[in-house]
Each structure stands twice: as structure tokens, then as C-alpha cells.
Design a protein around this motif. Structure first.
Motif, PDB file in Angstrom:
ATOM      1  N   ASN A 102       2.880  10.521   7.064  1.00 31.29           N
ATOM      2  CA  ASN A 102       2.896   9.142   7.547  1.00 31.29           C
ATOM      3  C   ASN A 102       2.349   9.143   8.966  1.00 31.29           C
ATOM      4  O   ASN A 102       3.074   9.416   9.929  1.00 31.29           O
ATOM      5  CB  ASN A 102       4.323   8.580   7.516  1.00 31.29           C
ATOM      6  CG  ASN A 102       4.374   7.086   7.774  1.00 31.29           C
ATOM      7  OD1 ASN A 102       3.522   6.533   8.470  1.00 31.29           O
ATOM      8  ND2 ASN A 102       5.395   6.425   7.225  1.00 31.29           N
ATOM      9  N   SER A 148       6.372   5.457   3.273  1.00 26.70           N
ATOM     10  CA  SER A 148       5.527   4.305   3.520  1.00 26.70           C
ATOM     11  C   SER A 148       6.240   3.050   3.016  1.00 26.70           C
ATOM     12  O   SER A 148       6.741   3.021   1.893  1.00 26.70           O
ATOM     13  CB  SER A 148       4.188   4.474   2.792  1.00 26.70           C
ATOM     14  OG  SER A 148       3.461   3.267   2.789  1.00 26.70           O
ATOM     15  N   GLU A 168       4.663   1.544  -0.121  1.00 27.88           N
ATOM     16  CA  GLU A 168       4.914   2.358  -1.306  1.00 27.88           C
ATOM     17  C   GLU A 168       6.358   2.219  -1.769  1.00 27.88           C
ATOM     18  O   GLU A 168       6.627   2.176  -2.982  1.00 27.88           O
ATOM     19  CB  GLU A 168       4.592   3.821  -1.004  1.00 27.88           C
ATOM     20  CG  GLU A 168       3.107   4.085  -0.804  1.00 27.88           C
ATOM     21  CD  GLU A 168       2.830   5.548  -0.505  1.00 27.88           C
ATOM     22  OE1 GLU A 168       3.788   6.340  -0.492  1.00 27.88           O
ATOM     23  OE2 GLU A 168       1.652   5.888  -0.279  1.00 27.88           O
ATOM     24  N   GLU A 169       7.301   2.150  -0.827  1.00 25.25           N
ATOM     25  CA  GLU A 169       8.704   1.997  -1.201  1.00 25.25           C
ATOM     26  C   GLU A 169       8.965   0.642  -1.846  1.00 25.25           C
ATOM     27  O   GLU A 169       9.728   0.530  -2.810  1.00 25.25           O
ATOM     28  CB  GLU A 169       9.599   2.170   0.032  1.00 25.25           C
ATOM     29  CG  GLU A 169       9.776   3.615   0.480  1.00 25.25           C
ATOM     30  CD  GLU A 169      10.429   4.461  -0.589  1.00 25.25           C
ATOM     31  OE1 GLU A 169      11.574   4.161  -0.982  1.00 25.25           O
ATOM     32  OE2 GLU A 169       9.786   5.424  -1.047  1.00 25.25           O
ATOM     33  N   ALA A 221       6.765  -1.160  -3.516  1.00 27.03           N
ATOM     34  CA  ALA A 221       6.170  -1.106  -4.848  1.00 27.03           C
ATOM     35  C   ALA A 221       7.037  -0.299  -5.800  1.00 27.03           C
ATOM     36  O   ALA A 221       7.216  -0.665  -6.972  1.00 27.03           O
ATOM     37  CB  ALA A 221       4.763  -0.505  -4.772  1.00 27.03           C
ATOM     38  N   ARG A 222       7.601   0.811  -5.311  1.00 28.58           N
ATOM     39  CA  ARG A 222       8.473   1.645  -6.145  1.00 28.58           C
ATOM     40  C   ARG A 222       9.745   0.895  -6.527  1.00 28.58           C
ATOM     41  O   ARG A 222      10.208   0.957  -7.671  1.00 28.58           O
ATOM     42  CB  ARG A 222       8.808   2.943  -5.407  1.00 28.58           C
ATOM     43  CG  ARG A 222       9.524   3.977  -6.255  1.00 28.58           C
ATOM     44  CD  ARG A 222       9.767   5.263  -5.483  1.00 28.58           C
ATOM     45  NE  ARG A 222       8.519   5.921  -5.150  1.00 28.58           N
ATOM     46  CZ  ARG A 222       8.028   6.030  -3.925  1.00 28.58           C
ATOM     47  NH1 ARG A 222       8.688   5.499  -2.904  1.00 28.58           N
ATOM     48  NH2 ARG A 222       6.892   6.664  -3.715  1.00 28.58           N
TER      49      ARG A 222
END
Length: 210
Positions: free
Chosen positions: A110, A122, A125-126, A128-129
Motif C-alpha cells: 500500500n 486498500s 478493495e475492502e 468491494a470484498r
């Protein structure tokens, strides 16, 4: 002093030195360029001369066979080769101040925070996850709420093969190939009972042969 002492593999052989460094998060590897051992090349020449001329030259070539194993573990030559390999590969890695692991810069670092993605994930990304996980849970919950057995006949014994034509079927009351009943009763000739299962030899009520 040489870094990367816990995340590399030694790929060196009798001809020279090579090392593979790997990320401690994703496992991606970066292999250093092969460094030919010049001393080993000279020993190879001695062995070739010894095999041709024999005598003292052959004795000297046999001595090189023992010398070549000195470089198998710790040696100045290997330390020098490892240092060069570290200088070649280190620009592709960063050491995280949070977990102290070595991370590849392309996938697991990062840059904005200055830590690895394991310690400082990120945000995008978190999110989206988390969205994907919630969506998956909601799909399962909706699937559980729906009655998937409303059209399934659980009163009639399911058959894998039609008793009339032998065709494999998925259940139901009638065969999709011949139209025959999938629940053919076996009638006893003695007492008239129809409670016997297909394939039975004797009547379950009177014991008579079917």
C-alpha cells in the motif's frame, strides 16, 4: 550484512549461483540472474586436463572434486553472489514496518500508507470484498426462504430405473421414455396383497412365493 535471509531459496548448482526471492504475502517469486562461478570453470578445465593426461594432472583434478563442495553452504563466493542478487532484486520489495515481512511492491504494498496490504488494506478493495460477501450471504438467505420442494412428489418412492423399460429417470410418477408407472405394485397371487416391493420374492403378508 545481507538482508532477505528468511524469504529466499538457494537455486545454486555446481556451475554457479542463483537465488529466488518471494513475497511473504502472495508468494510471487523473483529470480536473480544466474552468476557463473569462474573458479568452478577453472576447476572444470583442470578436470578435463586430468582426464586427458593422467598422472599429477589427474590427481589435481580429483582434488578439485573435493574443493567444489566447499561452496555448497557458506563461502565468501556465495556471500558475494547473494549480495549481488539482493542488490538486483531488492527494488521490487519493501519491508513492512507493521509485520516486518518482505512484500512485493506490485501486488502487496500500500504505497499510500507505506505498509503492506495485510496490515493496511486498500479501502476500495475492502469495500468491494465486503460488498461481495454481503451479496453472497443475501443470495443464500433468499434461497433458504424460497420453497424449492413445492413441486416435488415425496409420497411416491423415487426410482432410479423404470421397472418397465429400464430407462434411468429422475423421479416422478411415470417414465419419461415409455410412460409406464414408476410405482408398479407387486400383487401376491395367494392373498392379493399389493404391499410388496418390486423385486420381492416372497409376500410380506402371507409368505407365499410371488
Amino acid at each position: 550484512m545481507v538482508p532477505f535471509t528468511d524469504n529466499f531459496r538457494d537455486l545454486s548448482n555446481t556451475e554457479g549461483y542463483q537465488f529466488e526471492f518471494y513475497c511473504e504475502r502472495c508468494g510471487n517469486g523473483y529470480r536473480s540472474a544466474f552468476q557463473r562461478d569462474k573458479v568452478e570453470m577453472g576447476r572444470g578445465l583442470l578436470r578435463a586436463v586430468g582426464s586427458l593426461f593422467g598422472g599429477a594432472a589427474e590427481d589435481l583434478s580429483r582434488a578439485t572434486e573435493s574443493w567444489r563442495y566447499d561452496r555448497a553452504t557458506n563461502s565468501p563466493a556465495k556471500d558475494k553472489a547473494l549480495t549481488a542478487a539482493v542488490q538486483e532484486i531488492s527494488p521490487s520489495f519493501s519491508q513492512c514496518r507493521g509485520c516486518s515481512d518482505w512484500m512485493c511492491k506490485t501486488q502487496c504494498w500500500n504505497e499510500e500508507i507505506g505498509q503492506c496490504l495485510r496490515c493496511s488494506p486498500s479501502v476500495a478493495e475492502e469495500v468491494a470484498r465486503a460488498q461481495s460477501a454481503a451479496q453472497r450471504d443475501q443470495i443464500w438467505e433468499k434461497a433458504r426462504q424460497k420453497d424449492w420442494t413445492a413441486d416435488v412428489d415425496v409420497d411416491t418412492r423415487a426410482k432410479l430405473n423404470c421397472p418397465s423399460c429400464g430407462t434411468k429417470v429422475d423421479g416422478g410418477k411415470f417414465c419419461s421414455a415409455c410412460g409406464g408407472s414408476l410405482a408398479v405394485p407387486v400383487t401376491c397371487g395367494g392373498c392379493g396383497s399389493t404391499a410388496n416391493k418390486p423385486g420381492a420374492v416372497f409376500c410380506s403378508d402371507c409368505g407365499g412365493k410371488l
